[in-house]
Design a protein around this motif. Structure first.
Motif, PDB file in Angstrom:
ATOM      1  N   LEU A 114       0.830  -1.201   0.000  1.00 35.69           N
ATOM      2  CA  LEU A 114       0.000   0.000   0.000  1.00 35.69           C
ATOM      3  C   LEU A 114       0.863   1.248   0.000  1.00 35.69           C
ATOM      4  CD1 LEU A 114      -2.891   1.263   0.443  1.00 35.69           C
ATOM      5  CD2 LEU A 114      -2.443   1.042   2.891  1.00 35.69           C
ATOM      6  N   CYS A 115       0.452   2.242  -0.787  1.00 38.60           N
ATOM      7  CA  CYS A 115       1.039   3.588  -0.755  1.00 38.60           C
ATOM      8  C   CYS A 115      -0.107   4.575  -0.539  1.00 38.60           C
ATOM      9  CB  CYS A 115       1.750   3.924  -2.057  1.00 38.60           C
ATOM     10  SG  CYS A 115       3.079   2.784  -2.516  1.00 38.60           S
ATOM     11  N   GLY A 135      -0.710  -4.851   8.319  1.00 39.35           N
ATOM     12  CA  GLY A 135       0.190  -5.998   8.250  1.00 39.35           C
ATOM     13  C   GLY A 135       0.715  -6.313   6.866  1.00 39.35           C
ATOM     14  N   LEU A 136       0.675  -5.351   5.950  1.00 39.61           N
ATOM     15  CA  LEU A 136       1.185  -5.589   4.604  1.00 39.61           C
ATOM     16  C   LEU A 136       2.712  -5.522   4.593  1.00 39.61           C
ATOM     17  CD1 LEU A 136      -1.396  -3.405   2.672  1.00 39.61           C
ATOM     18  CD2 LEU A 136      -1.274  -5.898   2.678  1.00 39.61           C
ATOM     19  N   LYS A 137       3.322  -6.249   3.682  1.00 43.82           N
ATOM     20  CA  LYS A 137       4.784  -6.335   3.644  1.00 43.82           C
ATOM     21  C   LYS A 137       5.422  -5.003   3.279  1.00 43.82           C
ATOM     22  CE  LYS A 137       8.390  -9.556   2.179  1.00 43.82           C
ATOM     23  NZ  LYS A 137       8.677 -10.771   1.381  1.00 43.82           N
ATOM     24  N   GLU A 138       4.777  -4.243   2.387  1.00 41.41           N
ATOM     25  CA  GLU A 138       5.250  -2.910   2.017  1.00 41.41           C
ATOM     26  C   GLU A 138       4.126  -1.915   2.257  1.00 41.41           C
ATOM     27  OE1 GLU A 138       8.123  -1.550   0.753  1.00 41.41           O
ATOM     28  OE2 GLU A 138       9.274  -3.422   0.778  1.00 41.41           O
ATOM     29  N   GLY A 174       7.748   6.382  14.333  1.00 43.65           N
ATOM     30  CA  GLY A 174       7.469   5.762  15.623  1.00 43.65           C
ATOM     31  C   GLY A 174       6.498   4.604  15.524  1.00 43.65           C
ATOM     32  N   HIS A 175       5.654   4.628  14.485  1.00 40.34           N
ATOM     33  CA  HIS A 175       4.700   3.539  14.262  1.00 40.34           C
ATOM     34  C   HIS A 175       5.243   2.492  13.296  1.00 40.34           C
ATOM     35  CE1 HIS A 175       1.031   4.979  16.357  1.00 40.34           C
ATOM     36  NE2 HIS A 175       1.553   6.169  16.139  1.00 40.34           N
ATOM     37  N   GLY A 176       6.464   2.683  12.813  1.00 41.19           N
ATOM     38  CA  GLY A 176       7.045   1.727  11.876  1.00 41.19           C
ATOM     39  C   GLY A 176       6.506   1.837  10.472  1.00 41.19           C
ATOM     40  N   VAL A 177       5.980   3.024  10.100  1.00 43.73           N
ATOM     41  CA  VAL A 177       5.452   3.251   8.747  1.00 43.73           C
ATOM     42  C   VAL A 177       6.504   3.992   7.926  1.00 43.73           C
ATOM     43  CG1 VAL A 177       3.652   4.355   7.371  1.00 43.73           C
ATOM     44  CG2 VAL A 177       3.071   3.326   9.577  1.00 43.73           C
TER      45      VAL A 177
END
Length: 336
Positions: A114-115, A135-138, A174-177
């Motif tokens: 997702l973008c 939970g998507l890989k990218e 901070g959220h890992g995005v």
């Protein structure tokens, strides 16, 4: 030799095969267009908000997906796709509205990641947690900065500051995005030095990707009024390539380059004409880098002796290096 860390290489490393983007239009708007901040929008933004306009045709998300998947399957061999929420600002809504939109992605065939295109003033911790928990890989957050100069941001009617952008990047990190920052060369009142200063600004933030754009004049934009009045001259091709190549030379080696130039949709471009020459311009960028022996990060004090292995599709960027924070050690044991 791979001279920069491109998105195609990153996706090959993640999935082991080609991955294409599919643009999706959810019908979101923008605070810079609905009257919350302004009704004019950024001076370069088209009335469609860089989107496909398919939402206005009452096309559902599954139907939009099928429409683009059919088109892309005739051009490429890709079987995996990134959903690109492109039109306007796709987190300019409540958490519940965002969840409803993202729920529509469930079950789309070939969905791999997702973008999400949005603005720094349209984010909060709840929305970022929702995005991360997919939970998507990218998962990429396409976040517009355009310039780190607040005077320029006011001039182009962005409606936010560089400091707000930096805060949004830190929050997303901070959220890992992963954040892909957007930067424009040739903005009104800016020089090459201003553009390069914006690259240095981004180097000090935990961004994971960048899109470089050349400013062009599009139909229906406030910029066209300036152009028609003789108050704005678009950046030339050679000038853009020179600025871009120098920008790449000072860019951190862990940052994924998603785009090297901006493209206009059919019927949108007013000027300059060279924007239409995508393949020619990309070839000239490549040739300029070869001639000057430039590769991403080569002019940085922490540069390795040669391009890192992860610039190629068979390489792999150390996980600890993605979106490296200022002051952290990079893979070469040097400070970022």
């Amino acid at each position: 030799m791979h001279r920069f860390y491109g998105l195609a290489a990153r996706l090959r490393q993640s999935f082991g095969e080609r991955v294409q983007k599919i643009p999706l239009d959810f019908g979101f708007t923008c605070p810079n267009r609905d009257g919350h901040l302004s009704r004019e929008g950024c001076i370069f933004c088209s009335p469609q908000g860089s989107g496909s306009g398919l939402h206005k045709l009452s096309m559902s998300i599954p139907d939009q997906w099928s429409h683009w998947q059919e088109k892309l399957s005739k051009l490429y061999t890709a079987k995996l796709y990134l959903a690109y929420l492109q039109s306007y600002s796709n987190t300019y809504c409540s958490r519940e509205e965002l969840k409803c939109a993202l729920d529509q992605l469930n079950g789309l065939p070939g969905l791999a990641g997702l973008c999400i295109g949005t603005r720094p003033d349209c984010l909060d911790n709840e929305k970022l947690a929702l995005i991360k928990n997919l939970g998507l890989k990218e998962t990429w957050l396409d976040l517009g900065l355009q310039s780190s100069n607040n005077a320029t941001l006011e001039r182009i009617n962005r409606g936010h500051t560089a400091e707000q952008f930096a805060e949004a990047v830190q929050m997303a990190h901070g959220h890992g995005v992963d954040v892909c920052a957007h930067l424009i060369a040739g903005l009104p009142g800016e020089s090459k030095a201003d553009f390069l200063e914006s690259v240095r600004f981004l180097n000090e933030l935990p961004i994971a990707g960048i899109k470089f754009h050349n400013l062009f004049v599009g139909r229906g934009t406030p910029l066209k009024k300036l152009y028609d009045a003789g108050e704005f001259t678009p950046i030339g091709k050679d000038e853009y390539i020179e600025a871009l190549v120098e920008a790449i030379s000072i860019l951190r080696t862990d940052i994924v380059i998603h785009r090297l130039k901006a493209d206009a949709v059919p019927g949108e471009l007013v000027a300059p004409e060279w924007v239409r020459q995508k393949r020619i311009v990309l070839n000239e960028i490549e040739q300029a880098m070869k001639k000057k022996e430039i590769w991403q990060g080569c002019a940085r004090p922490d540069a390795p002796d040669e391009p890192p292995l992860w610039y190629g599709p068979s390489g792999s960027l150390p996980a600890t290096s993605r979106g490296a924070l200022p002051g952290a050690l990079n893979p070469f044991g040097k400070r970022v």
